[in-house]
Design a protein around this motif. Structure first.
Motif, short mmCIF file in Angstrom:
data_model
loop_
_atom_site.label_atom_id
_atom_site.label_comp_id
_atom_site.label_asym_id
_atom_site.label_seq_id
_atom_site.Cartn_x
_atom_site.Cartn_y
_atom_site.Cartn_z
N ALA A 17 -9.40 -31.28 -11.57
CA ALA A 17 -8.34 -30.68 -10.75
C ALA A 17 -8.25 -29.16 -10.86
CB ALA A 17 -7.00 -31.30 -11.12
N GLY A 18 -8.87 -28.59 -11.86
CA GLY A 18 -8.76 -27.15 -12.04
C GLY A 18 -7.34 -26.73 -12.38
N ASP A 19 -6.82 -25.74 -11.64
CA ASP A 19 -5.51 -25.17 -11.96
C ASP A 19 -4.34 -25.87 -11.27
OD1 ASP A 19 -6.66 -23.27 -13.59
OD2 ASP A 19 -6.81 -21.76 -12.01
N ARG A 20 -4.58 -26.95 -10.56
CA ARG A 20 -3.49 -27.65 -9.87
C ARG A 20 -2.50 -28.24 -10.87
NH1 ARG A 20 -6.44 -31.48 -5.56
NH2 ARG A 20 -4.70 -31.01 -4.19
N THR A 21 -1.24 -28.35 -10.44
CA THR A 21 -0.23 -29.02 -11.25
C THR A 21 -0.55 -30.51 -11.27
OG1 THR A 21 1.45 -27.40 -10.72
CG2 THR A 21 2.24 -29.54 -11.48
N LEU A 22 -0.56 -31.09 -12.46
CA LEU A 22 -0.85 -32.51 -12.62
C LEU A 22 0.38 -33.25 -13.13
CD1 LEU A 22 -4.33 -32.37 -14.43
CD2 LEU A 22 -3.87 -32.74 -11.99
N MET A 23 0.44 -34.54 -12.82
CA MET A 23 1.44 -35.41 -13.43
C MET A 23 0.91 -35.78 -14.81
SD MET A 23 3.88 -36.00 -11.19
CE MET A 23 4.61 -37.58 -11.40
N PHE A 24 1.77 -35.75 -15.80
CA PHE A 24 1.41 -36.06 -17.17
C PHE A 24 2.34 -37.17 -17.63
CE2 PHE A 24 1.88 -35.71 -21.72
CZ PHE A 24 0.67 -35.23 -22.20
N VAL A 25 1.79 -38.34 -17.92
CA VAL A 25 2.57 -39.48 -18.38
C VAL A 25 2.39 -39.61 -19.88
CG1 VAL A 25 2.93 -41.97 -18.18
CG2 VAL A 25 2.26 -40.63 -16.16
N GLY A 26 3.51 -39.61 -20.60
CA GLY A 26 3.40 -39.67 -22.05
C GLY A 26 4.57 -40.38 -22.68
N ALA A 27 4.48 -40.51 -24.00
CA ALA A 27 5.50 -41.18 -24.79
C ALA A 27 5.86 -40.32 -25.98
CB ALA A 27 5.00 -42.54 -25.27
N ARG A 28 7.12 -40.46 -26.41
CA ARG A 28 7.64 -39.76 -27.59
C ARG A 28 8.30 -40.82 -28.46
NH1 ARG A 28 11.47 -36.20 -25.19
NH2 ARG A 28 9.61 -35.05 -24.62
N ALA A 29 8.18 -40.70 -29.77
CA ALA A 29 8.71 -41.71 -30.68
C ALA A 29 9.66 -41.10 -31.71
CB ALA A 29 7.56 -42.41 -31.41
N VAL A 30 10.79 -41.77 -31.90
CA VAL A 30 11.78 -41.36 -32.91
C VAL A 30 11.74 -42.38 -34.04
CG1 VAL A 30 14.19 -40.86 -33.38
CG2 VAL A 30 13.25 -40.38 -31.10
N LEU A 31 11.44 -41.90 -35.23
CA LEU A 31 11.44 -42.74 -36.43
C LEU A 31 12.49 -42.21 -37.40
CD1 LEU A 31 8.26 -42.59 -35.45
CD2 LEU A 31 7.94 -43.88 -37.53
N VAL A 144 13.34 -32.09 -29.40
CA VAL A 144 13.91 -32.81 -30.54
C VAL A 144 15.42 -32.99 -30.42
CG1 VAL A 144 14.25 -32.80 -33.05
CG2 VAL A 144 12.00 -32.28 -32.09
N PRO A 145 16.22 -31.91 -30.28
CA PRO A 145 17.67 -32.13 -30.18
C PRO A 145 18.07 -32.92 -28.94
CG PRO A 145 17.13 -29.76 -30.05
CD PRO A 145 15.86 -30.50 -30.35
N GLU A 146 17.41 -32.69 -27.81
CA GLU A 146 17.74 -33.44 -26.60
C GLU A 146 17.46 -34.92 -26.80
OE1 GLU A 146 16.84 -33.50 -21.80
OE2 GLU A 146 15.26 -32.73 -23.14
N THR A 147 16.33 -35.26 -27.37
CA THR A 147 15.95 -36.66 -27.58
C THR A 147 16.91 -37.34 -28.54
OG1 THR A 147 13.63 -36.11 -27.16
CG2 THR A 147 14.08 -38.19 -28.29
N LEU A 148 17.28 -36.67 -29.61
CA LEU A 148 18.21 -37.27 -30.57
C LEU A 148 19.60 -37.47 -29.95
CD1 LEU A 148 17.15 -35.49 -33.85
CD2 LEU A 148 16.66 -37.86 -33.15
N ALA A 149 20.06 -36.52 -29.14
CA ALA A 149 21.35 -36.68 -28.45
C ALA A 149 21.29 -37.85 -27.48
CB ALA A 149 21.72 -35.39 -27.71
N ASP A 150 20.17 -37.99 -26.78
CA ASP A 150 20.03 -39.10 -25.83
C ASP A 150 19.94 -40.44 -26.55
OD1 ASP A 150 20.15 -37.27 -23.78
OD2 ASP A 150 17.97 -37.20 -23.49
N LEU A 151 19.31 -40.47 -27.71
CA LEU A 151 19.26 -41.70 -28.49
C LEU A 151 20.67 -42.11 -28.92
CD1 LEU A 151 17.82 -44.01 -29.92
CD2 LEU A 151 17.31 -42.44 -31.81
N ALA A 152 21.47 -41.14 -29.31
CA ALA A 152 22.86 -41.44 -29.71
C ALA A 152 23.64 -42.05 -28.53
CB ALA A 152 23.54 -40.18 -30.23
N VAL A 153 23.45 -41.51 -27.33
CA VAL A 153 24.12 -42.06 -26.14
C VAL A 153 23.63 -43.48 -25.88
CG1 VAL A 153 24.35 -41.85 -23.63
CG2 VAL A 153 24.57 -39.82 -25.08
N PHE A 154 22.32 -43.68 -25.97
CA PHE A 154 21.76 -45.02 -25.75
C PHE A 154 22.35 -46.02 -26.75
CE2 PHE A 154 18.61 -48.20 -27.08
CZ PHE A 154 18.44 -48.89 -25.88
#
Length: 163
Positions: A17-31, A144-154
């Motif tokens: 794709a070169g310099d085009r904007t790509l969709m990036f699908v990923g995962a993040r884990a909280v332990l 990190v802070p956003e994910t932890l705040a969202d985990l608390a809401v969940f």
């Protein structure tokens, strides 16, 4: 088994794709450990402290991606995971230190059960450790802070967050 950037799905797509904007699908884990500390890894590419995370590869589920990233970046085995937030949308578009722009679609997972011994240094990390939220190291990834705040809401609502 870890693959090189060039061999990864995103690496191969970037080459095409070169310099085009790509969709990036990923995962993040909280332990968390039994003392309530959060596992953070220091990324080898940018030196920031973050949660284990990475791109999904062809042929795996997003949950499998989270489990694999935990293993690759920490040596720990995630045995049971729960999705709690989806981060999507144009506000999640970022250009990384290599000049590559991605619109990122990340699923955040709580690791409900894990085992193994923590590896502080891997191919993708220069350090790792358990930290109390009031004593996180710097530089800290903004996720990190956003994910932890969202985990608390969940955990209060038991509803998947869509952002």
């Amino acid at each position: 088994m870890s693959v090189s950037w060039a061999e990864s799905y995103v690496g191969q797509l970037r080459a095409l794709a070169g310099d085009r904007t790509l969709m990036f699908v990923g995962a993040r884990a909280v332990l968390h450990d039994s003392a309530g500390r959060v596992l953070l890894i220091r990324r080898s590419d940018n030196g920031h402290w973050s949660m284990p995370a990475g791109a999904m590869e062809l042929g795996e589920s997003i949950a499998d991606c989270a489990v694999r990233e935990v293993r690759e970046e920490t040596g720990l085995r995630a045995l049971r995971v729960t999705a709690f937030a989806l981060y999507t949308g144009p506000d999640r578009t970022h250009t990384n230190m290599y000049g590559h722009t991605y619109q990122i679609f990340t699923t955040a997972f709580r690791v409900d059960e894990w085992d193994g011994d923590l590896l502080r240094v891997t191919d993708e990390t220069t350090d790792a450790g358990w930290f109390h939220p009031d004593g996180f190291p710097a530089p800290l990834s903004a996720s990190v802070p956003e994910t932890l705040a969202d985990l608390a809401v969940f955990q209060q609502t038991n509803r998947l967050l869509l952002k």
